[in-house]
Design a protein around this motif. Structure first.
Motif, PDB file in Angstrom:
ATOM      1  N   ALA A  40       1.010  -1.182   0.112  1.00 49.35           N
ATOM      2  CA  ALA A  40      -0.090  -0.126  -0.012  1.00 49.35           C
ATOM      3  C   ALA A  40       0.959   1.473   0.026  1.00 49.35           C
ATOM      4  N   VAL A  41       2.018   1.143   1.062  1.00 50.33           N
ATOM      5  CA  VAL A  41       2.849   2.613   0.477  1.00 50.33           C
ATOM      6  C   VAL A  41       3.445   2.403  -0.183  1.00 50.33           C
ATOM      7  N   ALA A  65      11.388   4.580  -2.142  1.00 51.20           N
ATOM      8  CA  ALA A  65      11.625   5.364  -1.653  1.00 51.20           C
ATOM      9  C   ALA A  65      10.212   4.613  -0.030  1.00 51.20           C
ATOM     10  N   GLY A  66       9.038   4.441  -1.034  1.00 47.90           N
ATOM     11  CA  GLY A  66       7.993   3.834  -0.301  1.00 47.90           C
ATOM     12  C   GLY A  66       8.080   2.324   0.006  1.00 47.90           C
ATOM     13  N   GLY A  70       8.526   1.812   4.230  1.00 45.77           N
ATOM     14  CA  GLY A  70       6.739   0.287   3.898  1.00 45.77           C
ATOM     15  C   GLY A  70       7.978  -0.545   5.537  1.00 45.77           C
ATOM     16  N   LEU A  71       9.005  -0.703   5.522  1.00 48.26           N
ATOM     17  CA  LEU A  71       9.703  -2.561   5.557  1.00 48.26           C
ATOM     18  C   LEU A  71      10.183  -0.953   7.204  1.00 48.26           C
ATOM     19  N   PHE A  84       9.427   6.096  11.740  1.00 49.27           N
ATOM     20  CA  PHE A  84       9.447   5.105  10.033  1.00 49.27           C
ATOM     21  C   PHE A  84      10.186   5.839   9.395  1.00 49.27           C
ATOM     22  N   VAL A  85      11.692   7.012   9.895  1.00 51.78           N
ATOM     23  CA  VAL A  85      12.770   7.285   8.775  1.00 51.78           C
ATOM     24  C   VAL A  85      13.969   7.078   9.315  1.00 51.78           C
TER      25      VAL A  85
END
Length: 821
Positions: A40-41, A65-66, A70-71, A84-85
């Motif tokens: 989805a990301v 990058a998405g 996501g991972l 999340f970064v």
């Protein structure tokens, strides 16, 4: 929502549906939830990049990058910014997960529990496939090619799942792929308005497209083949051809007249049980034999430079009569018949059935199970031993040293001799064997000399902290250090026996476990074991276990292969079983007695590496250079085009010759003007200006006249650059004269004006635009896209013309115009 974004989300959903077969190898659905979040990301990143009208390479970077974000969110390492970064420590955490996954793939059998490393590997693969599917389906508008990465997901459970992969996940994945194709076709049709069905045409008969009819036929044939082929080919689902014929009985491993062989990868099936952190019950066996020998699973007898590997078994259904060795017992061999009942637990997941050597009759097993009399193994191409219960009669053979000593050597042309003595040449091994068998006149004395060499007295010790493998380097290291476990003892003895010219192989199975009442043994993953079997002429395969008996729970020794490290004498005939609670590395529940957990990692003999590994850095360097060369192609193409136009622009427009004047002084006289060269100069300069505008993202309107374009540039892009504005007006005037005037503009300095305009445009652009103009010129990429589109259009036009010509000879058209009787 635009059609592109609609197809993008359909591509993401189709990727998740294509991952449905992974449910066959995971216990829970955690992987699907995590994969759905990551996909989805990725889909959202792709949609945002297309909303910003980014080029295809920008969309790929946005999706990558998405995928990374996501991972990071699903598998955090604890060092992320804003949860999340990712940070450099996050990528190190990902590397650790990947490295751990390589070990966990050998440690767990299907179905796999929720292990972070394996979940990360699965989600990473699904996310990468989502990126590729989006690029193919949306960026390149080739949704049919998106089926290849989707098929890659399906190949994972097919490769690791011992049983046949269920059909339902495959149907779900196929439905997702068809959904993507239909969505793309609907989008293409909507671009041309309503769908035209052909009704109301002024023709006698409505004709479907011949290509469409051929496509429908191919689809029907493809479905039939996809369903029928797995039923017919052994190793896929078993199928109609799984009734493998018996081999010739010579140990060659060739299939007999009854069929072909089906591969049983013993070590791949065992790998999920060898490294379990807990003790698991695998088999419960009851027998009326007082002290039975080892319960066998299979043999490993193909010796290559990388080590021992399992050979393909061949045989006939176990329901047919089996050979009875008691009918041809040689002198000196005592054979007794016994009966055993085996219950396999859910923890043993492999297409091999544990049996004692030389079974003669089985009950409760159907025709899916085959027996190979050469390897003495029971295997199946379509069934699994997990949860099975069965009984069988078997013959237990005990051999006297005198009978083995009297056995003659096999002839050199014997298939068993040729196959089971093959080995790579290792000088250290050959020299050691020559010393050990020196002065020995028969095969048994040679084997006993090699067997006795693996003793504590000669410095050999049992340890679990050694690397596995059975290549020439591994055997040489083991003979030098004299420290190892059962895999190394069994493989080393088999190698040395082969070097002595005697057939030998490695057998894999279970030692005797803890004994309950009424002759019942419980065998766990701690009892997995490997030993050596040697072939004697007229007698057959005789077991020799060179691993120290004190180190192995349930070890069995015999008169022909006694425990050379024990002071007491062994029982001559039936052998003795060491006490289950004897002290040793495998006796305690918490001791490194993970004997056959870590020990028999060596059972994966086919994983021994080559003797010398080549360095990896040249391949990385070559790959980096190839990538740089590929990225430099657009810039080199732009530079070559600019240089070609510059050479054309300096062509002289007029020809001048010196002639004498009235007083003898030379003077220049113009004898002609090359109008075509002047026009070519103007066109080349103008084309270079247009490419420069494209490179620096300045609007180009092909409907404008050259003068109008020049005035617009002088007024907008070059308003504050007087010299550049003058130069662009000169270029516009030269192009206008070259197009419309009889005489082109001559005696003009187009190249200096062009350099001035380019410098002004570069000064007004930002750093990113200048960098892209130098490394990835948009004008070159645009020209390549246009050329590809034109070629595709020509192919479509040509195919349409061919189809139209073929339709003239359509039988339906001929029948439609045939007069009725």
């Amino acid at each position: 929502m635009t059609p592109h974004r609609n197809i993008g989300f359909v591509a993401a959903a189709a990727t998740l549906l294509a991952a449905a077969p992974l449910s066959a190898i995971f216990e829970r659905w955690t992987w699907l939830i995590q994969a759905a979040v990551v996909v989805a990301v990725v889909a959202g990143s792709a949609a945002l990049s297309r909303l910003g009208r980014m080029p295809l390479w920008g969309q790929v970077l946005a999706m990558l990058a998405g995928l990374t974000l996501g991972l990071t969110w699903v598998f955090p390492g604890g060092t992320e910014l804003l949860a999340f970064v990712p940070t450099p420590a996050t990528f190190a955490h990902f590397g650790d997960l990947l490295q751990t996954s390589l070990q966990d793939m050998r440690s767990y059998g299907v179905k796999v529990p929720d292990v972070d490393s394996l979940l990360f590997l699965a989600v990473l693969g699904i996310g990468a496939v989502a990126v590729v599917v989006d690029v193919l389906a949306v960026g390149l508008r080739r949704p049919a090619l998106a089926g290849l990465p989707m098929l890659a997901i399906y190949s994972v459970p097919v490769a690791v799942y011992v049983d046949s992969v269920p059909a339902t996940p495959f149907v779900v994945g196929a439905a997702g792929y068809l959904w993507l194709l239909v969505t793309d076709n609907v989008d293409r049709v909507r671009r041309f308005g309503r769908r035209f069905t052909g009704e109301g045409r002024d023709v006698d008969v409505w004709e479907a497209s011949p290509l469409a009819a051929a496509g429908r036929r191919l689809a029907v044939v493809g479905v039939i083949v996809a369903v029928a082929l797995p039923l017919a080919v052994p190793g896929m689902t078993g199928g109609l051809l799984n009734n493998v014929g018996a081999g010739p009985g010579d140990g060659s491993g060739r299939p007999g007249q009854g069929g072909s062989s089906g591969r049983v990868d013993l070590f791949a099936a065992l790998s999920g049980q060898l490294n379990q952190s807990e003790e698991l019950d695998l088999v419960k066996v009851s027998t009326n034999e007082t002290t039975p020998f080892y319960l066998r699973l299979g043999v490993v007898d193909d010796l290559r430079p990388s080590g021992f590997q399992a050979r393909v078994p061949t045989g006939r259904p176990i329901t047919r009569p089996l050979p009875d060795p008691g009918e041809r017992a040689p002198r000196g061999v005592d054979q007794q018949r016994y009966r055993a009942t085996v219950e396999v637990t859910k923890n043993l997941n492999m297409p091999l059935m544990p049996v004692y050597a030389e079974p003669v009759k089985t009950d409760d097993l159907n025709g899916n199970w085959l027996y190979d009399p050469n390897q003495q193994v029971v295997f199946s191409n379509r069934d699994n031993a997990r949860g099975k219960s069965y009984s069988f009669d078997y013959v237990r053979s005990t051999f006297s040293p005198a009978a083995l000593r009297a056995a003659p050597s096999l002839p050199s042309d014997s298939p068993v001799m040729r196959q089971q003595t093959e080995r790579p040449s290792v000088p250290a091994v050959e020299e050691l064997v020559a010393q050990l068998v020196k002065g020995k006149s028969n095969d048994y004395d040679k084997v006993r000399a090699i067997y006795d060499y693996f003793s504590v007295e000669n410095g050999f010790t049992y340890a679990l902290s050694t690397r596995n493998g059975s290549s020439g380097e591994d055997i040489t290291d083991f003979l030098a250090t004299k420290v190892g476990y059962c895999q190394q003892y069994a493989a080393a003895m088999a190698w040395l026996v082969r070097a002595a010219g005697i057939p030998a192989r490695v057998a894999v199975g279970f030692t005797n476990g803890s004994k309950a009442d009424s002759g019942t043994y419980v065998l766990t993953n701690r009892n997995l074991h490997a030993w050596t079997e040697v072939n004697f002429s007229g007698i057959g395969w005789v077991p020799f276990d060179a691993t120290p008996a004190a180190a192995v729970t349930g070890s069995v020794r015999s008169a022909w292969a006694p425990d050379i490290d024990a002071p007491e004498e062994v029982t001559p005939s039936t052998g003795s079983t060491s006490a289950p609670d004897a002290a040793g590395p495998s006796a305690g529940p918490n001791e490194a007695d993970r004997l056959d957990k870590d020990t028999d990692q060596g059972l994966t003999l086919n994983q021994g590496g080559p003797a010398e590994e080549s360095p990896v850095w040249p391949w990385w360097l070559a790959g980096a250079l190839a990538l740089l060369a590929l990225l430099a192609v657009p810039a080199l193409r732009r530079s070559a085009l600019r240089r070609r136009r510059r050479v054309r622009a300096v062509t002289p427009a007029a020809t001048a010759l010196p002639v004498p004047g009235q007083r003898g002084e030379p003077r220049q006289v113009v004898v002609g003007v090359d109008a075509e060269a002047a026009r070519a100069d103007a066109h080349a300069a103008w084309d270079e200006l247009l490419d420069t505008l494209v490179d620096f993202h300045v609007r180009v309107d092909r409907t404008e006249t050259p003068r109008a374009t020049a005035e617009r540039l002088a007024r907008e892009a070059l308003a504050e650059r007087g010299d550049a504005a003058t130069g662009v007006r000169l270029l516009g005037r030269a192009e206008e004269r070259a197009r419309y005037a009889r005489d082109p503009l001559t005696d003009t300095e187009l190249q200096p004006a062009l350099r001035t305009v380019r410098g002004a445009l570069a000064a007004g652009a930002d750093r990113r635009t200048r960098l892209l103009a130098a490394l990835l010129p948009p004008s070159v990429l645009q020209r390549w896209r246009t050329g590809l589109a034109e070629r595709s259009a020509r192919v479509v036009t040509t195919s349409g013309q061919v189809r139209q010509r073929m339709s003239r000879w359509s039988p339906r058209r001929l029948l439609a115009h045939r007069p009725a009787r």
